[in-house]
Design an enzyme around this catalytic site. Structure first.
Site, short mmCIF file in Angstrom:
data_model
loop_
_atom_site.label_atom_id
_atom_site.label_comp_id
_atom_site.label_asym_id
_atom_site.label_seq_id
_atom_site.Cartn_x
_atom_site.Cartn_y
_atom_site.Cartn_z
N HIS A 15 -30.70 8.27 -29.44
CA HIS A 15 -31.04 6.94 -28.94
C HIS A 15 -31.58 6.15 -30.12
CE1 HIS A 15 -35.31 8.19 -28.78
NE2 HIS A 15 -34.82 9.34 -28.38
N ALA A 16 -32.25 5.05 -29.88
CA ALA A 16 -32.64 4.12 -30.95
C ALA A 16 -33.49 4.77 -32.04
CB ALA A 16 -33.37 2.91 -30.37
#
Length: 88
Positions: A15-16
């Site tokens: 994810h980020a």
């Protein structure tokens, strides 16, 4: 050119935050960095490219480094996967 298979072991996948860690690490090296998932190959220095891979838990990826510091680059990236991006 050097390459190595890795498996995503952190439960949240890429994810980020892990994507940002990958880009920050890859950007420290002069070598070209690529990440492959099945038939998709993206630039390992592109946060958008990494996120669009949609790589979740237990996904196998191939890391590829090509350039003058390729061994060091590959080792640093593999360490991120081995340490589960310091999330677990």
């Amino acid at each position: 050119m050097v390459e190595q298979m890795v498996t995503i072991k952190n439960r949240a996948g890429i994810h980020a935050r892990p994507a940002a860690l990958l880009v920050q690490t890859a950007s420290k090296f002069k070598s070209k960095i690529y990440i492959e998932k099945e038939s998709d190959r993206i630039n390992g220095k592109s946060i958008m490219g990494i996120i669009t891979l949609g790589a979740g838990y237990d996904t196998n990826l191939k890391l590829i480094a090509d350039g003058e510091d390729e061994q060091d680059a590959l080792q640093a990236l593999v360490h991120l996967f081995d340490s589960k991006f310091e999330e677990d």
